[in-house]
Structures are given as C-alpha cells and as structure tokens.
Write an enzyme that holds these catalytic residues in place. Structure first.
Site, PDB file in Angstrom:
ATOM      1  N   SER A   8       0.777  -1.011   0.111  1.00 39.00           N
ATOM      2  CA  SER A   8       0.152  -0.125  -0.056  1.00 39.00           C
ATOM      3  C   SER A   8       0.756   1.206  -0.340  1.00 39.00           C
ATOM      4  O   SER A   8       1.534   0.765  -0.812  1.00 39.00           O
ATOM      5  CB  SER A   8      -0.801  -0.354   1.412  1.00 39.00           C
ATOM      6  OG  SER A   8      -1.607   0.544   0.755  1.00 39.00           O
ATOM      7  N   GLU A  43     -12.357   6.167   6.923  1.00 39.11           N
ATOM      8  CA  GLU A  43     -11.509   6.651   7.798  1.00 39.11           C
ATOM      9  C   GLU A  43     -11.081   7.819   6.960  1.00 39.11           C
ATOM     10  O   GLU A  43     -11.304   8.251   6.197  1.00 39.11           O
ATOM     11  CB  GLU A  43     -10.231   5.138   7.709  1.00 39.11           C
ATOM     12  CG  GLU A  43     -10.453   4.513   8.501  1.00 39.11           C
ATOM     13  CD  GLU A  43      -9.505   3.225   8.331  1.00 39.11           C
ATOM     14  OE1 GLU A  43      -8.723   3.034   9.439  1.00 39.11           O
ATOM     15  OE2 GLU A  43      -7.820   3.670   7.823  1.00 39.11           O
ATOM     16  N   ARG A  68      -3.265   5.460  21.279  1.00 45.45           N
ATOM     17  CA  ARG A  68      -3.242   4.404  20.690  1.00 45.45           C
ATOM     18  C   ARG A  68      -2.185   3.925  20.007  1.00 45.45           C
ATOM     19  O   ARG A  68      -0.913   4.409  19.151  1.00 45.45           O
ATOM     20  CB  ARG A  68      -4.625   3.918  19.658  1.00 45.45           C
ATOM     21  CG  ARG A  68      -4.562   4.562  18.567  1.00 45.45           C
ATOM     22  CD  ARG A  68      -5.374   3.785  17.969  1.00 45.45           C
ATOM     23  NE  ARG A  68      -5.192   3.063  17.402  1.00 45.45           N
ATOM     24  CZ  ARG A  68      -5.250   2.576  16.292  1.00 45.45           C
ATOM     25  NH1 ARG A  68      -4.405   3.971  15.852  1.00 45.45           N
ATOM     26  NH2 ARG A  68      -4.405   1.826  15.144  1.00 45.45           N
ATOM     27  N   THR A 100       0.064  -1.166  12.470  1.00 42.85           N
ATOM     28  CA  THR A 100       1.099  -1.329  11.554  1.00 42.85           C
ATOM     29  C   THR A 100       2.207  -0.897  11.738  1.00 42.85           C
ATOM     30  O   THR A 100       3.201  -1.437  10.980  1.00 42.85           O
ATOM     31  CB  THR A 100       0.065  -0.643  10.511  1.00 42.85           C
ATOM     32  OG1 THR A 100       0.791   0.273  10.588  1.00 42.85           O
ATOM     33  CG2 THR A 100      -1.075  -1.157   9.696  1.00 42.85           C
TER      34      THR A 100
END
Ligand SMILES: CC(=O)N[C@H]1[C@@H](OP(=O)(O)O)O[C@H](CO)[C@@H](O)[C@@H]1O
Ligand SMILES: [Mg+2]
Length: 542
Positions: free
Chosen positions: A64, A377, A502, A506
């Site tokens: 990606s 998102e 958090r 990834t």
C-alpha cells in the site's frame, strides 16, 4: 514419502529472529524477509478455499502506502471482504513456525481442526502492485499454492479493490447476486457504465487531476478512462505521478499518505487555484481530495469529507425517491474523524454515527448492520454498503412522480458505481465527482459544509507499544495505569479539546491524536499527551 508442503516451505526458509503478525492490513514489512510468509500464505489461502467448498480466495501482494522497499500480503474472502479474524491468527501462527516440517504439521492440523478434505478443489486468485519485489514474492506464493494443489488464477498487476472485485465476481457468477464479469475488463465496463448512468447528463465542471502515487493506480486509471464518457461530455481527468517504470518512486513525495500526513499537495503539483485534485495510495484503495484557493492556501478534503458529502447526497436521493420511511442511513467513523465532521453528521445531516476501532474491517462490520452504511477512515479508506433488504426495497419501489423516478434512477446508478466489496479509490473518486456534478459544487462549496477543528496526529516510539491498551473504540487507555486520568486533565485545559493515544497496528509506535478550538491549543495538547506517552512508556515504566 515426499511431502510437497514441507518441500515448498524448505524452498523459502524463514529468516531467523523475525516475528511476523497478520495485522490491520495483512503481513507488511521489508520485502527481503517476506519470502517464507508468502509461501505459507499460499497454503492458508488454499485451506481457506477448501473450507469454503472451493470458492475463490484472493491473495494480494502489496504494501500500500509503505516505502518502495517494503511489501506485504493480504487475503481476500469469497465475497471480497477481508480475512476472518480467526484465520488471521492461524496465518500468524504458520508464518512463525520455525521449520518446514512444523509448517507441514500445522497445515495438517488446520485441516483436521476444520475437517477440511485436502483432496477437494481449492481455487485462489492472485494480484500484485508494482513493487520491484513483486515478481519474486509472487513466485513464493505460487510455490505454496502448487504444493497445496490449488487451481491458480494469476491476474498480474491489479489494484487491491480490483482483486476484491474479481474475487466477489468469480464467486457470485451465475447466481442472482452476480456482482459483475470476473475480469479486469469487466471491472472497467461496470464502473464506467455506472459513472455515465449516475451523471445522467450532468457534466462535472473543470477538470480533476489525479496523483497516482507512481503506483498501480496509474495504468489502471488510464485503462478506466477508456470506458468513461469522452471528456467533452463527462469528466476531464489529468493523470500525474504515474511512473511505474521506476518502482523506487512509489509513494515518494506523492500519494494519499503524503498529502494527508503533510497536509500539502505533492511538490510536483502544478494545478491552478480551485482546481480539484485527488491522490491515490500505492494500491489504490484509498483517496483524498484537495485544492488550493485563490490565496494559494491548501485545503484537504479527506475521508471525513467524502463520507459527509456522500451521506448527505444519499440522504437526499432516498428522501426524493420516497424511500425515507423504509431506509435509514448511518455513518461509521473511527476516533480519528474530526470532531466537526461527527457533529455535522449528527446535528446537520441528522444521521446516526458509529465509532469503531481503527482498521477497515471494523468499520465494514459496523456498516453491515445498517441499511445504508457509509464508512470512511479520515485517511480516505472507505466505501458505502447497502444491505440486501435495502437493495430489495429499492428494486421493488414504484415511484409515484417524475421527481421520484429521477431520484430512483440516480440512486440505482450510484449503487452500481460503489464498489461493495471494499473501499476503492477509483470508484470513490468517480462517486465524489458524480455528487459534486449533481450538486453543482466546486471544492469551495464542499469545504464550506463545516469547518474542521485544528488537529495534530503524532507518533511516539516507546519501548513496548503493547503496554498501551485501549478501550471504547480506542478512545481511552486502560493501560498503562493512570495515564488516562492525566490525558483527561490535559484535554480539560483546552477549548473543544479531544485527544487519545493508541498503539498502532501497522507500525512500532503509539499514535497520538489531538484536536482543539485553535491550532496552538491542538498542537499544545498533542505535545502534552505525547510527553505523557513517553513517560508512561519509557524504560522501566510499568
Ligand atoms: C491513523 C491511521 O491513519 N491509521 C491507519 C494505519 O493503522 P494504524 O493501526 O494506526 O497503524 O494503517 C491502517 C492500514 O492501512 C489504516 O486502516 C489506518 O487508518
Ligand atoms: Mg492502500
């Protein structure tokens, strides 16, 4: 006796000392350590297909938006969804088995656990992005698939959403829910025709410049353009950053991640004021829009903006078609959505908002609970999904006026334009263009719907990010103990403050997000919370 599974695993041995995890977006790391993982994913894909009675499973080789030297792999379920969580765990386990014999043994164990008949048919379709490591890693996948005796369809270069489309189309071919012709050409025909139908003669104003991140989206967009109405009648598209001959330029100073993270256009951008632009990421499953105003100020129109634009348009169509009583629309976001976007959906559009943890699979699941679920998102991953009941009500609805009939026609075309399998940058891009054309809006009008709260997203490297455990859709930390109270105290000091930390799924870091009434307060809050994360996550911290 020869053991083809162990032989394939032995051909691509695992490097020592690397621990692999099937994370938010599959396995993703430096390409040079991925050979063993690829072969083992081939084995898992074959098992998964057999468990689904020989339905096609997808394997996508991509990293990606990551740098060119990375690569990765993700598996696609028969209807084009992401891999089921239990199988993410199995994939992680097989990827970390030390020896070829252990791999073979575990393969057999999975088969017996799920009563999989290893002589039954398995079908797997494979695609990849344009990274230099792609051909080598493809061979590794193929070795796994051949050892497992799977039927293989190699689609070559594909965007991630194209592969999802092909998987879903292969598995629904000849059924009442046939999704489309299961080929790349079928993809262009379906979305090209839907775009034309959805425009219904409206012509988008100006042109759209598409930054393809020097990835697979470039050649695929060039192909798609051949199936769109000619620019005199439809959309004039300028394709930029489409250099796939130099894979080392992938995502470098361009692409959706660059634009979203840096909040500026790619340095190579040469567009004029108020010209619409958008950027895809390296596998074209994510898109953000932007423009420069007449004062040369940059404005980002991100995933939150796409969600609000599309939700308001669908809401209007449903109402105008006379379907408002039977269909409700909801928006699904993550905690990274700007507070102003959430408020706009709830207060102005009067639609329900759900918040889920980060990762498209969570948003997708939540959207599946709605009649029309719009999920994005903030970084531009997303789509809209329609429940079967909704599709049935739309199909049997009898419009009672010409106005209703027109709205219904647009609604049906828009449904066909949206990739139901997964978020798709090319399909989302066309969808945005359709909405803007119908509303007769330029980027300024779109931007004017609400004002984003200033925000800051930062990354903090800590000793062990697993110490950071979140709850409430990742908006609050339960561990390390005591940190949340301190974050709350900092948030209370600024106007319209909101902040959370958090662990990334990834990257080896903790992400900190902060927003507030002003840029200074937002930056300040982000800095304070980052310091707390450093203190609580530093050496020796519990
Ligand atoms: C803040 C952010 O943008 N996080 C991204 C990022 O996840 P993290 O778990 O935050 O590393 O990568 C995911 C996969 O591409 C994407 O779904 C998500 O939105
Ligand atoms: Mg992507």
């Amino acid at each position: 006796m020869a053991d083809p599974i162990a032989e394939a695993a032995a051909k691509h041995p695992a490097p020592e000392g690397v621990v692999y995890t099937y994370g938010t977006a599959g396995f993703r790391t430096k390409a040079q350590v991925l050979d063993s993982v690829m072969t083992r994913c081939g084995l898992i894909a074959a098992l998964r297909s057999r468990l689904h009675k020989g339905k096609w499973i997808g394997v996508m080789i991509t990293a990606s938006h990551n740098p060119p030297e990375d690569n990765g792999v993700k598996l696609v379920e028969p209807l084009g969804n992401m891999l089921q969580e239990e199988w993410e765990v199995l994939s992680t386990t097989i990827a970390n088995k030390p020896s070829p014999e252990d791999v073979s043994k575990y393969y057999q164990e999975i088969a017996s656990k799920f009563s999989i008949d290893l002589s039954s048919p398995a079908r797997v379709v494979v695609g990849r992005d344009t990274r230099a490591s792609g051909p080598r890693l493809l061979d590794c996948v193929l070795d796994g698939l051949k050892a497992a005796g799977a039927e293989i369809k190699d689609c070559g270069f594909m965007t991630t959403p194209q592969l999802h489309y092909i998987v879903r189309s292969l598995n629904t071919e000849g059924t009442p829910h046939a999704y489309g012709t299961p080929t790349e050409q079928g993809y262009y025909e379906k979305f090209g025709a839907a775009f034309k139908a959805a425009l219904r003669g409206k012509k988008p104003s100006g042109s759209l410049t598409v930054d393809c991140a020097n990835g697979v989206g470039g050649p695929k967009l060039r192909e798609l353009i051949k199936y769109l109405p000619p620019k005199e009648e439809g959309l004039e598209i300028h394709v930029v950053n489409e250099n796939v001959i130099k894979p080392e330029s992938l995502n470098v100073d361009c692409g959706a991640d660059f634009v979203k993270t840096n909040q500026r256009a790619p340095p190579s951008s040469k567009v004029g004021p108020n010209d619409r632009c958008c950027s895809l990421d390296g596998d074209a499953d994510r898109v953000v829009f932007y423009f420069k105003d007449s004062n040369n100020s940059f404005h980002l129109l991100d995933g939150d903006r796409i969600a609000t634009l599309v939700a308001s348009f669908l809401g209007d169509l449903v109402r105008q078609a006379g379907l408002a009583d039977s269909i409700t629309i909801g928006v699904v976001q993550t905690a990274y959505a700007n507070g102003a976007a959430t408020q706009y959906v709830e207060k102005t559009l009067k639609l329900k908002v759900d918040c889920t943890p980060t990762g498209v699979k969570y948003l997708h699941h939540a959207a599946e609970m709605l009649s029309i679920g719009v999920y994005f998102e903030a970084n531009g991953h997303g789509t809209v999904i329609f429940s079967q009941d909704t599709l049935d009500s739309i199909a049997k609805h009898e419009p009672s006026s010409p106005g209703q009939k027109e709205a219904l026609a647009v609604l049906v075309a828009v449904i066909n334009l949206i990739n139901q399998a997964v978020g798709d940058a090319l399909s989302d891009m066309l969808l945005v263009e359709v909405v803007l054309a119908h509303k007769n809006w330029g980027p300024q009008e779109w931007l004017g719907t609400y004002t984003d709260l200033p925000n800051r997203l930062s990354k903090v490297v800590v000793d062990d990010r697993r110490k950071f455990q979140a709850t409430d859709a990742e908006r609050r930390l339960v561990k390390p103990e005591g940190i949340q109270k301190k974050i709350d105290e900092e948030v209370a000091k600024v106007r319209q403050g909101r902040s959370f930390a958090r662990a990334s799924g990834t990257e080896d870091a903790v992400r900190v997000y902060a927003e507030a009434a002003t840029r200074t307060e937002a930056d300040d809050l982000a800095r304070k919370v980052s310091e707390l994360v450093k203190t609580f996550g530093g050496p020796g911290a519990a």
